[in-house]
Design a protein around this motif. Structure first.
Motif, PDB file in Angstrom:
ATOM      1  N   CYS A  42      -4.780   1.688  -4.363  1.00  0.00           N
ATOM      2  CA  CYS A  42      -4.045   0.998  -3.319  1.00  0.00           C
ATOM      3  C   CYS A  42      -2.923   1.902  -2.836  1.00  0.00           C
ATOM      4  O   CYS A  42      -2.449   2.762  -3.571  1.00  0.00           O
ATOM      5  CB  CYS A  42      -3.469  -0.310  -3.878  1.00  0.00           C
ATOM      6  N   PHE A  44       0.653   1.788   0.110  1.00  0.00           N
ATOM      7  CA  PHE A  44       1.442   1.038   1.077  1.00  0.00           C
ATOM      8  C   PHE A  44       2.564   1.917   1.590  1.00  0.00           C
ATOM      9  O   PHE A  44       3.286   2.527   0.798  1.00  0.00           O
ATOM     10  CB  PHE A  44       2.034  -0.228   0.439  1.00  0.00           C
ATOM     11  N   GLN A  45       2.682   1.984   2.922  1.00  0.00           N
ATOM     12  CA  GLN A  45       3.735   2.789   3.530  1.00  0.00           C
ATOM     13  C   GLN A  45       4.989   1.939   3.672  1.00  0.00           C
ATOM     14  O   GLN A  45       4.972   0.913   4.329  1.00  0.00           O
ATOM     15  CB  GLN A  45       3.297   3.297   4.908  1.00  0.00           C
ATOM     16  N   GLU A  46       6.059   2.364   3.012  1.00  0.00           N
ATOM     17  CA  GLU A  46       7.351   1.700   3.126  1.00  0.00           C
ATOM     18  C   GLU A  46       8.313   2.649   3.830  1.00  0.00           C
ATOM     19  O   GLU A  46       8.045   3.844   3.925  1.00  0.00           O
ATOM     20  CB  GLU A  46       7.889   1.344   1.732  1.00  0.00           C
ATOM     21  N   VAL A 104      -1.545  -7.542  -6.051  1.00  0.00           N
ATOM     22  CA  VAL A 104      -2.166  -6.988  -4.854  1.00  0.00           C
ATOM     23  C   VAL A 104      -3.275  -7.959  -4.460  1.00  0.00           C
ATOM     24  O   VAL A 104      -4.183  -8.220  -5.248  1.00  0.00           O
ATOM     25  CB  VAL A 104      -2.764  -5.583  -5.104  1.00  0.00           C
TER      26      VAL A 104
END
Length: 130
Positions: A42, A44-46, A104
């Motif tokens: 997985c 995720f762009q933060e 998730v």
């Protein structure tokens, strides 16, 4: 194919499955394309950076720092993305045992990442829903 939305049905049909391997939550700079060869489970762009969930051995091999390792528990019930309460019920149950939960939600199943050392206890706790 839509999933189950009714909480009681989700909890009664849920069969937690402890996946093989240990995972690491890592943060780095760059684009996800730069890390696809690491086969993240997985990402995720933060605003602070790119979060990757990788096999811990891969993160070590690539010298990507992380704090702690986690085991993945898949809730093997096809939960709808619109189901209400499943994440809360699972988090509450794990809270009763002092276990942190990193959730998730994917299309078919929810995946709970718990500290590796507490995975057996987490499985015992989640079995109480049966």
């Amino acid at each position: 194919m839509s999933g189950i939305t009714e909480l009681t049905q989700l909890l009664s049909k849920m069969s937690p499955h402890l996946q093989d391997g240990e995972y690491a939550f890592c943060t780095t700079q760059g684009n996800v394309a730069d890390y696809m060869h690491l086969n993240p489970v997985c990402f995720f762009q933060e605003s602070e950076g790119l979060t990757l969930i990788l096999l811990a051995d891969v993160a070590k091999r690539e010298y990507i720092p992380f704090d702690g390792t986690y085991k993945q528990i898949t809730l093997t019930v096809h939960s709808s993305l619109e189901a209400v309460g499943l994440t809360a019920a699972v988090a509450n149950k794990l809270t009763q045992y002092g276990i942190s939960a990193n959730v998730v939600a994917a299309y078919y199943h929810d995946h709970i990442f718990v500290p590796s050392a507490k995975a057996p206890l987490a499985m015992k706790a989640l079995a109480e829903f049966a």
